[in-house]
Structures are given as structure tokens and as C-alpha cells.
Write a protein that holds these residues in place. Structure first.
Motif, PDB file in Angstrom:
ATOM      1  N   LEU A 161       0.232  19.568  -7.467  1.00  0.00           N
ATOM      2  CA  LEU A 161       0.635  18.367  -6.591  1.00  0.00           C
ATOM      3  C   LEU A 161       0.883  17.493  -7.814  1.00  0.00           C
ATOM      4  O   LEU A 161       2.333  16.828  -7.299  1.00  0.00           O
ATOM      5  CB  LEU A 161      -0.924  17.587  -6.337  1.00  0.00           C
ATOM      6  CG  LEU A 161      -1.827  18.457  -4.800  1.00  0.00           C
ATOM      7  CD1 LEU A 161      -3.153  17.919  -4.994  1.00  0.00           C
ATOM      8  CD2 LEU A 161      -0.836  18.136  -3.878  1.00  0.00           C
ATOM      9  N   PHE A 213       3.799   9.347  -3.873  1.00  0.00           N
ATOM     10  CA  PHE A 213       3.462  10.220  -2.368  1.00  0.00           C
ATOM     11  C   PHE A 213       4.827  10.124  -2.047  1.00  0.00           C
ATOM     12  O   PHE A 213       5.558   9.186  -1.754  1.00  0.00           O
ATOM     13  CB  PHE A 213       2.412   9.830  -1.680  1.00  0.00           C
ATOM     14  CG  PHE A 213       2.341  10.735  -1.118  1.00  0.00           C
ATOM     15  CD1 PHE A 213       1.439  11.611  -0.995  1.00  0.00           C
ATOM     16  CD2 PHE A 213       3.043  10.647   1.201  1.00  0.00           C
ATOM     17  CE1 PHE A 213       0.444  12.314   0.245  1.00  0.00           C
ATOM     18  CE2 PHE A 213       2.836  11.672   1.750  1.00  0.00           C
ATOM     19  CZ  PHE A 213       1.599  12.605   1.156  1.00  0.00           C
ATOM     20  N   CYS A 229      -2.317  12.294  -4.505  1.00  0.00           N
ATOM     21  CA  CYS A 229      -3.333  13.344  -3.585  1.00  0.00           C
ATOM     22  C   CYS A 229      -4.439  13.786  -4.467  1.00  0.00           C
ATOM     23  O   CYS A 229      -4.977  14.010  -4.384  1.00  0.00           O
ATOM     24  CB  CYS A 229      -3.052  13.845  -3.536  1.00  0.00           C
ATOM     25  SG  CYS A 229      -1.770  13.540  -1.878  1.00  0.00           S
ATOM     26  N   PHE A 261       3.184  14.306  -6.181  1.00  0.00           N
ATOM     27  CA  PHE A 261       1.997  13.620  -4.738  1.00  0.00           C
ATOM     28  C   PHE A 261       1.300  13.645  -6.123  1.00  0.00           C
ATOM     29  O   PHE A 261      -0.360  14.210  -5.700  1.00  0.00           O
ATOM     30  CB  PHE A 261       1.732  14.904  -4.107  1.00  0.00           C
ATOM     31  CG  PHE A 261       2.522  15.709  -2.997  1.00  0.00           C
ATOM     32  CD1 PHE A 261       2.252  14.522  -1.687  1.00  0.00           C
ATOM     33  CD2 PHE A 261       3.799  16.184  -3.366  1.00  0.00           C
ATOM     34  CE1 PHE A 261       3.349  15.200  -0.608  1.00  0.00           C
ATOM     35  CE2 PHE A 261       4.942  16.104  -2.318  1.00  0.00           C
ATOM     36  CZ  PHE A 261       4.987  15.910  -1.098  1.00  0.00           C
ATOM     37  N   ILE A 270      -0.070  23.455  -1.586  1.00  0.00           N
ATOM     38  CA  ILE A 270       0.572  22.936  -2.930  1.00  0.00           C
ATOM     39  C   ILE A 270      -0.416  22.345  -3.703  1.00  0.00           C
ATOM     40  O   ILE A 270      -0.317  21.998  -5.001  1.00  0.00           O
ATOM     41  CB  ILE A 270       1.445  21.910  -2.787  1.00  0.00           C
ATOM     42  CG1 ILE A 270       1.607  20.233  -2.173  1.00  0.00           C
ATOM     43  CG2 ILE A 270       3.436  22.618  -2.577  1.00  0.00           C
ATOM     44  CD1 ILE A 270       2.362  19.282  -2.602  1.00  0.00           C
ATOM     45  N   CYS A 310      -4.525  22.591   1.231  1.00  0.00           N
ATOM     46  CA  CYS A 310      -3.025  22.481   1.185  1.00  0.00           C
ATOM     47  C   CYS A 310      -2.369  23.264   0.318  1.00  0.00           C
ATOM     48  O   CYS A 310      -2.820  24.170  -0.414  1.00  0.00           O
ATOM     49  CB  CYS A 310      -3.683  20.898  -0.528  1.00  0.00           C
ATOM     50  SG  CYS A 310      -1.767  20.449  -0.551  1.00  0.00           S
ATOM     51  N   CYS A 348      -4.759  13.573   4.404  1.00  0.00           N
ATOM     52  CA  CYS A 348      -4.471  13.696   4.567  1.00  0.00           C
ATOM     53  C   CYS A 348      -3.455  13.780   6.293  1.00  0.00           C
ATOM     54  O   CYS A 348      -2.718  14.055   6.333  1.00  0.00           O
ATOM     55  CB  CYS A 348      -4.327  15.379   4.289  1.00  0.00           C
ATOM     56  SG  CYS A 348      -5.091  16.337   2.852  1.00  0.00           S
ATOM     57  N   CYS A 378       0.287  15.561   6.793  1.00  0.00           N
ATOM     58  CA  CYS A 378       1.055  16.017   5.940  1.00  0.00           C
ATOM     59  C   CYS A 378       1.592  16.720   5.856  1.00  0.00           C
ATOM     60  O   CYS A 378       1.241  18.173   6.226  1.00  0.00           O
ATOM     61  CB  CYS A 378       0.171  15.626   4.671  1.00  0.00           C
ATOM     62  SG  CYS A 378       1.316  16.158   3.910  1.00  0.00           S
ATOM     63  N   HIS A 392       2.617  19.711   3.422  1.00  0.00           N
ATOM     64  CA  HIS A 392       1.682  20.231   3.339  1.00  0.00           C
ATOM     65  C   HIS A 392       0.502  20.915   3.302  1.00  0.00           C
ATOM     66  O   HIS A 392      -0.451  21.478   2.845  1.00  0.00           O
ATOM     67  CB  HIS A 392       1.875  19.590   1.594  1.00  0.00           C
ATOM     68  CG  HIS A 392       2.983  19.481   1.103  1.00  0.00           C
ATOM     69  ND1 HIS A 392       3.965  20.804   1.118  1.00  0.00           N
ATOM     70  CD2 HIS A 392       4.211  19.074   0.514  1.00  0.00           C
ATOM     71  CE1 HIS A 392       5.303  20.111   1.166  1.00  0.00           C
ATOM     72  NE2 HIS A 392       4.516  18.891   0.279  1.00  0.00           N
ATOM     73  N   LEU A 393       0.190  20.183   5.374  1.00  0.00           N
ATOM     74  CA  LEU A 393      -2.058  20.397   5.215  1.00  0.00           C
ATOM     75  C   LEU A 393      -1.363  21.886   5.766  1.00  0.00           C
ATOM     76  O   LEU A 393      -0.873  21.917   7.040  1.00  0.00           O
ATOM     77  CB  LEU A 393      -2.123  19.824   6.197  1.00  0.00           C
ATOM     78  CG  LEU A 393      -3.698  19.844   6.845  1.00  0.00           C
ATOM     79  CD1 LEU A 393      -4.361  19.193   5.191  1.00  0.00           C
ATOM     80  CD2 LEU A 393      -3.951  18.745   7.591  1.00  0.00           C
TER      81      LEU A 393
END
Ligand code: SF4
Length: 280
Positions: A61, A36, A69, A66, A57, A55, A25, A46, A48-49
């Protein structure tokens, strides 16, 4: 090497995100696409990290765009870089090691991928001479994975890829030939790098085909018999594998399977997990 040992090694090459500092990420350069939705430069976390490397989300995802991912798999490289190469020191607590850690990650990924293929090949019934050569390759790759960051960054991985690829091709030929001799009728078994994008293969007996590097994007392979098919490097994005038998397909990766469609009736090799998004 004993077949069971090789099987255990192959099975152990799976990601353990709890032991990783969110390297996939953060380290990778990602260009915005349908998989993505944002541009993310290499070495930048990222958006969202979370601070604990989880993560934000994770549960939705795909719904958030995403999809990529849910497909990516590092074959366990992330936790090895985090816990072995950098001995549990994170890039957040030690920003001075960040750049090096992010450069090492893709190198370790390639080493793990080669280890996975070598271990899988060793889990088959193959001639002793071939098994000995593969064992040597696997041991060498295992020792590389313990190198320090500087040593890893100075490696020329092509030097390892070429001889390994030769042995994998030999393994594939040997295993497929053993089955081909028992199959009735004549067929063309070599479809290496075939362009089978969107091809209708529903319910077909495709056993023992060589589909190395084939383009199988959106191919309809529902209920197909894919045992002993060599899938190394094949592009299976959105291939429909519902009900297909891949129980003894060769050189598949979790990423290839994650990128395809399947269901509870798809039979997978022992080392592949059924993707969460196939069930839900
Ligand atoms: S969306 Fe989640 S899994 Fe994907 S890169 Fe960002 S933090 Fe990682």
C-alpha cells in the motif's frame, strides 16, 4: 467496573477486517492527496477492493501511494456494522441496504471511539465517584452500539461526547497530578492545542504534559519520556517516536500511532499494536 474488565474492553476495540464487508474501502468519501492518490466518492468501492472484500494491494500500500490505508483504523466499528447491525448481510448481495450501511459506519466509528476512551479511563486508578460515572457512560455507549440502523442514524452524538469529554479531562487531570506531585522542579504542564510542528524534543522528559489537540506533526520525539502524557486528539503525523516511552501515555489511538514514525524500541500502551510499517 473492574479495571481488568475495562482493559479487556479497550483491547477488544480493534478492527477485524475478515468480519467486515470492506466498509472503510467503500463507505468513506476520500479526496486525492499524498496519502491516497485517487478521488473516491462515498459509497463507491475503491478500485482495489476485491470481491471477497480483501485489498488487492494490501502488501504494498505505501509503495503504491496508499499510505492513508495503513493509518486508518475503525476500532472494530466495521465488523460490528457488518455482523451486528446488518446481521451478516453484505451490501454486495443486498444492494438495497448499501446506502444505509455506509451511513451507519461513521456513526458506529464515533461510538467505538468514545467506548475506547471511556474503557481506557476506567482502566486507571481513579476515584470511585469518577469511575461510577465513566462506567455509566460506557454502558450507555455499549447499548447504543447494538441499536438498529434507523436508531443509529437518528442519534445526536454530541449529547454523548460532551459529558464523556468532561470525565476524560477529569481522569487526565487526576492521573497527571498524581505524577506531577512526585516530579522535581516547576514546569508548565498545560500545552493543550500547542503548535509544536517540527519541534525538537529529542530525549526530553515530557512526563504528565497535557498535549490534548496539540499539533505534533513531524516533531522529533526520539527517546522522549512520554509517560502519562494526555494525547487525546493530538496530530502525530510523521512525529518521530523512535525509542520513545509511551507505555503509559493516555488516550492514544491506533490511528495516531500508525500515522507516526517509530521502531522496535518505542514502548507502546497495552492496547496499541506496533505498526507493520515500523518493523519493515
Ligand atoms: S487501497 Fe486497499 S485498503 Fe485502501 S481503500 Fe483501496 S481496497 Fe481499501
Amino acid at each position: 467496573m473492574y479495571k481488568e474488565t475495562a482493559k479487556n474492553i479497550r483491547e477488544s476495540l480493534t478492527a477485524d477486517c475478515m468480519k467486515c464487508f470492506g466498509l472503510c474501502c467503500t463507505a468513506l468519501h476520500i479526496v486525492a492527496s499524498s496519502d491516497f492518490p485517487i478521488n473516491k466518492p462515498a459509497g463507491t468501492p475503491c478500485i482495489h477492493l476485491q470481491s471477497d472484500y480483501g485489498c488487492q494491494i494490501h502488501g504494498n500500500l505505501r509503495e503504491k501511494g496508499f499510505k492513508g490505508c495503513t493509518v486508518f483504523d475503525c476500532l472494530g466499528a466495521g465488523q460490528v456494522v457488518s455482523q451486528v447491525t446488518f446481521k451478516g448481510r453484505s451490501w454486495r448481495d443486498n444492494p438495497e441496504i448499501g446506502d444505509k450501511m455506509f451511513q451507519v459506519f461513521p456513526v458506529m466509528e464515533q461510538i467505538h471511539e468514545m467506548m475506547a476512551y471511556a474503557a481506557e479511563a476506567l482502566s486507571y486508578d481513579i476515584p470511585p465517584a469518577l469511575s461510577d460515572k465513566l462506567s455509566m457512560q460506557l454502558k450507555e455507549l455499549q447499548s447504543l452500539s447494538k441499536f438498529d440502523a434507523e436508531q443509529l442514524l437518528s442519534l445526536d452524538l454530541v449529547m454523548y461526547r460532551f459529558p464523556l469529554n468532561k470525565l476524560l479531562m477529569e481522569t487526565s487531570k487526576y492521573i497527571r497530578k498524581s505524577l506531577i506531585e512526585k516530579l522535581p522542579g516547576t514546569k508548565n504542564y498545560n500545552h493543550e492545542r500547542a503548535d509544536w510542528i517540527g519541534k525538537k524534543l529529542r530525549g526530553k522528559d515530557l512526563r504528565a504534559l497535557d498535549l490534548r489537540g496539540a499539533y505534533l506533526i513531524s516533531a522529533d520525539m526520539r527517546n522522549a519520556d512520554l509517560r502519562c502524557v494526555d494525547f487525546i486528539g493530538a496530530d502525530l503525523r510523521d512525529a518521530d517516536l523512535r525509542g520513545a516511552n509511551l507505555s503509559t501515555s493516555m488516550f492514544l489511538t491506533q490511528m495516531q500511532i500508525n500515522s507516526a514514525k517509530g521502531d522496535v524500541k518505542t514502548t507502546l500502551p497495552y492496547y496499541i499494536q506496533r505498526p507493520f510499517h515500523w518493523i519493515n
